[in-house]
Design an enzyme around this catalytic site. Sequence first.
Site, PDB file in Angstrom:
ATOM      1  N   ARG A  88      62.435  37.900  92.989  1.00 32.25           N
ATOM      2  CA  ARG A  88      63.607  37.033  93.011  1.00 32.25           C
ATOM      3  C   ARG A  88      63.805  36.411  94.400  1.00 32.25           C
ATOM      4  NH1 ARG A  88      68.184  35.760  95.682  1.00 32.25           N
ATOM      5  NH2 ARG A  88      68.459  37.966  96.153  1.00 32.25           N
ATOM      6  N   ASP A  89      64.256  37.194  95.340  1.00 29.96           N
ATOM      7  CA  ASP A  89      64.559  36.674  96.667  1.00 29.96           C
ATOM      8  C   ASP A  89      63.304  36.166  97.364  1.00 29.96           C
ATOM      9  OD1 ASP A  89      65.972  36.018  98.913  1.00 29.96           O
ATOM     10  OD2 ASP A  89      66.315  38.062  99.583  1.00 29.96           O
TER      11      ASP A  89
ATOM     12  N   HIS B 266      70.042  45.232 103.019  1.00 26.86           N
ATOM     13  CA  HIS B 266      69.084  44.162 102.717  1.00 26.86           C
ATOM     14  C   HIS B 266      68.924  43.324 103.987  1.00 26.86           C
ATOM     15  CE1 HIS B 266      67.603  40.774  99.925  1.00 26.86           C
ATOM     16  NE2 HIS B 266      67.639  40.247 101.137  1.00 26.86           N
TER      17      HIS B 266
ATOM     18  N   HIS C 289      66.711  40.784 106.672  1.00 26.25           N
ATOM     19  CA  HIS C 289      65.659  39.811 106.911  1.00 26.25           C
ATOM     20  C   HIS C 289      65.103  40.046 108.312  1.00 26.25           C
ATOM     21  CE1 HIS C 289      66.379  36.718 103.549  1.00 26.25           C
ATOM     22  NE2 HIS C 289      67.049  37.813 103.244  1.00 26.25           N
TER      23      HIS C 289
ATOM     24  N   CYS D 195      66.735  32.120 101.896  1.00 24.37           N
ATOM     25  CA  CYS D 195      67.788  31.539 101.068  1.00 24.37           C
ATOM     26  C   CYS D 195      67.718  30.023 101.137  1.00 24.37           C
ATOM     27  CB  CYS D 195      69.162  32.019 101.557  1.00 24.37           C
ATOM     28  SG  CYS D 195      70.549  31.260 100.699  1.00 24.37           S
TER      29      CYS D 195
ATOM     30  N   ASN E 191      62.303  38.308 104.164  1.00 26.07           N
ATOM     31  CA  ASN E 191      62.852  39.662 104.149  1.00 26.07           C
ATOM     32  C   ASN E 191      61.947  40.606 104.940  1.00 26.07           C
ATOM     33  OD1 ASN E 191      65.020  39.755 101.714  1.00 26.07           O
ATOM     34  ND2 ASN E 191      63.367  38.369 101.196  1.00 26.07           N
TER      35      ASN E 191
END
Length: 316
Positions: free
Chosen positions: A19-20, A211, A213, A244, A253
């Site tokens: 996803r990310d 989470h 980065h 993003c 990430n």
Amino acid sequence: MRQPMTALERVHVTEVGPRDGLQNEERVLTTAEKVALVRALVAAGVKEFELTSFVSPRAVPALADAAELVAELKDVEGIHFSALVPNLRGAERALEAGIDSIVLFVSASQSHNAKNVNRSVKESLRDFEQIARALEGSPIELRGAIATTFGCPFEGNVDVRAVGNIARHFADIGVRYVSLGDTTGMATPPLVSERIWHLREVASGIEPTLHFHNTRGIGLANVMQGLALGVDRFESSIGGLGGCPFAPGASGNIASEDLVYLLTEMGIDTGIDLPRLIEAAHVATRLMGRPLPAQVSKAGPRLALSDCSAVPTARG
């Protein structure tokens, strides 16, 4: 057997690469390619995935196949698949697809939330109450995510009280796990401490997931700070993929293989096999068609040895 450097013996790692990791990439993977990547990660022992997002295909074209991807992975057993949803329609689609949990996401800063989901923070939280009521009694689990927890690319510093208010709201609608998102790599160890201690004061029922980065190169330093505080849930992305699309400078990430390597060397169990995770990172590299920013998948584990006879000897 190495002794852990913290009191933690096991850490939960959620893979967010599908996803990310993929949402901001120029190359859009096919559903079949995503399935191949997920299966490689499952083979490495990954048990939790943030698999996709049920958002408008116009907003995030790379995730337009959310329902198809879930359907293709129905045969995978013992794995928890979650998906981000921005509103009730997205939650309904996720429920229809058979996802295990939905992640309700909101930004701690007003400006980023407006860019990310075209709503005010207050409107997002009101939507979450509606979703919780609509899904009451369903088998789907509610989770939460707070973007720009450690800083906003438009506003700068984010008041820790704004993060705490959102966390309390999540707790009020029955959410247990909340991801604290470092959307543009603005987290630092002191900020990690401040946020975690504040949440423990104002929303003690919440279990935070960190989470990070690696935008400014201290992603794993922030992990170390989280571990020192007793946080045992982290999110990472295979190969260091990620970013993003609604935040300038939001690079990748922390890499799953780098995180698992760190934890393994600290004597902390993740249930993930590092060599096979490195193989999955190589799959991701081939699929993306370019080198990825992770380090361990390039260098190998600490004791990955070379053939001495194959290396030239210095002359003179």
